[in-house]
Enzyme design. Sequence first.
Site, mmCIF file in Angstrom:
data_model
loop_
_atom_site.group_PDB
_atom_site.id
_atom_site.type_symbol
_atom_site.label_atom_id
_atom_site.label_comp_id
_atom_site.label_asym_id
_atom_site.label_seq_id
_atom_site.Cartn_x
_atom_site.Cartn_y
_atom_site.Cartn_z
ATOM 1 N N GLY A 228 9.064 9.684 4.995
ATOM 2 C CA GLY A 228 8.964 8.537 4.101
ATOM 3 C C GLY A 228 9.110 8.978 2.660
ATOM 4 O O GLY A 228 8.679 10.068 2.289
ATOM 5 N N ASP A 346 -2.013 -1.759 -4.081
ATOM 6 C CA ASP A 346 -0.606 -1.704 -3.666
ATOM 7 C C ASP A 346 -0.483 -2.127 -2.209
ATOM 8 O O ASP A 346 0.086 -1.426 -1.381
ATOM 9 C CB ASP A 346 -0.047 -0.297 -3.871
ATOM 10 C CG ASP A 346 1.477 -0.277 -3.893
ATOM 11 O OD1 ASP A 346 2.089 -1.353 -4.072
ATOM 12 O OD2 ASP A 346 2.061 0.806 -3.729
#
Length: 553
Positions: A228, A346
Site C-alpha cells: 500500500g 482520517d
Amino acid sequence: MAGNRSTEGATGCSYASVVKKDAFEFSSDMLTRKWEVKGLPMVIDWVIFNDTCSNSRSTCQGNTTCVPFEGPDGGYRCACEKGYEGNPYLHPGCLDIDECEKGKNNCSENATCENKPGGYSCHCKEGYEEDGEGGCQLPSKHEKNVNVIVLGVSLGTIMLLITSFCLYLGYRRRKSVQIKEKFFRENGGFILQQRIAQGGVCSGTTRIFTAEELKKATNNYDQDRIIGQGGFGIVYKGHLLDGRIVAVKKAKMMDPTQVEQFINEVIVLSQINHRNIVKLFGCCLETEIPLLVYEFISNGTLSEHLHNKEKASKMPWLIRLKIASEAAEVLSYLHSAASPPIIHRDVKPANILLDSDYTAKVSDFGASRLVLQDQTQLITMVQGTLGYLDPEYMQTHQLTEKSDVYSFGVVLVELLTGRRAVFFDGPEEERNLSLHFLSSLKENRLFMILDDNIVCEENTEELQEVALLAKRCLNVNGEDRPTMKEVAVELGGLRRAAKHPWINNNSETSMESHALLVNPPIPFEYDATFSMTTTTEYDSLKHHMKLPVAAGR
C-alpha cells in the site's frame, strides 16, 4: 688410397681405408713407413632413392627428422633430432640424451642441471642468483638490502591498506550508530523507554524495533513487498524472526514539534485491545522518520473492494452493514471508552482493512490526535483526505469528535452507492459524492444512485434507514450530527434485525412493505441544512419514499 709409382723412400704397397669424417688425419709419414690401422670409427649411411620426405613416416622412427637428399634421383634419409641419439630407422627410434648425467651441459658449478626431453636447463642453487651471463653467483650486500627494503615497503603498504580499511569500517559503524542514536533521541525514544520502564506501556506486546530488524523483515524494503502507498507513505509486508507477518508503515514526513504527541499516540494505541482495530506491535525510532509495525491484514482495504466491480459484486448488503457497524463501534470506542479519547481524523474506506471473513479493522492512526480532559476542541492545521473532510473543520480549524462523524457519513454513502467520494470524470453535480447523495435524497431519487449489488425487496427499509443516518452524519453543523456512539447503536440494531428478521413474520408489516413498492411516492420537504431534527420527520421519510426497485438505474 692407392699407389703404383716408384717413390723414393715410399713403401711399395698400395692400400685404401674408409673412416668416419673428421676421425682420420693424413700425414706424410704414412708414405715412408708401414701404417697400421689401430681402429678408426667408420659410419655407413644410406639414402632412400626415388622417394620424398612426405612418405617418410613409416621409415623414420620416433624423435627423428627427415633429411632430403640432393641428387639427381632425389630421395631422403632419417636423422635423430637435436638432443637425441640412436638408430633413426629402428623402433623405438632415437632416445633422449641425458646431458646432465653425461656432462654434456654448460651449467656452472653453482647451478644444478635438470634434464629435459631433447635438452636440459640450469637452475641456480639456493642462495645464488643469475649473474646475467648464464652463471650463478651470491647476491651482493647492496642487492640484499634492496630486496629487504622492497619487501618491507610492500608488507608495510599492505598493512597500511588493511588498517585504513578497518578504520574506515569502524568509522562507518560508529557514524551509523551515532546517526541512529540521534534519530532515536529526536524521535522520542528515551521518552518511550521511560514510559515502558514505568509501566505506561505493556512491554510484552509493544516493542521498540531496531532499524536492522525491519530492514531484514522487509528484505531491505524490496519493491515487491509494497502492499500500500499514498500521500501518507508506503506500507511494506514484513516477516519477523518470530514468524509473525507484519505491515511496516514508512511515513513520508513527520512534524518535529509533534514528537511527544507521537509517542503519546504510540503509548495509547499500544494499550488499545479492540478486535476491530489493527493491532500496533511497536515502532522503530532509529530512522529519520519513525516506522510503525502493525499486524498484517490479508484481504486488502474496503476501498479496493467497493471500487472493483468483481469484488463489489461479492459484497452483499449484509456484509456491508456488518463492516459499517464494526467500524462505527471502533470510532465510538475511541471517542468514548479510550482514555484519553482519540480523534481518528482520517476515516475513509482506504483506512478500513478487511480480513478473510470481511471483519473490519480500522487502521492508520498517523493523523489521529489525543483529546485531553480539559480540551473539547483542538485547533490544528487542516489535515485529512479530500471528499471526507468536515466542512466545519475546514472553516474553523477546530477539530472535534464530530469531524470523525462526518467522515464516517461519507463512508456510509460509499457503502450504499459503491461510488468514490470524489469523482472528477463525471458530471459536475456528481463529482462530490456527499453533495450528490444529499441532492438525490432531497429529490426522492435515492434508489437511483444505490449500488445494484445491494438492492433487493427484503432490505429496502434498511437501506432507507442507513441513508437517513448518513444524511444526519453529513450535517453541515457539527452539533446537529449524532455521536459515534449513537451511530454505532443504530447500526448495531439494524444488523441484529437483519440477522433475526422477526418483522418479516408479521403479515401486516409485510403487506405494508409490499405497498411501499407499488404505491406512488408521497413528496416531502427537507430543511435547508438537510438536518433531521425530529423523529416524526425520520419516520415520515422512512414510510413514504419512492422505491423503484425494478426500475433501471
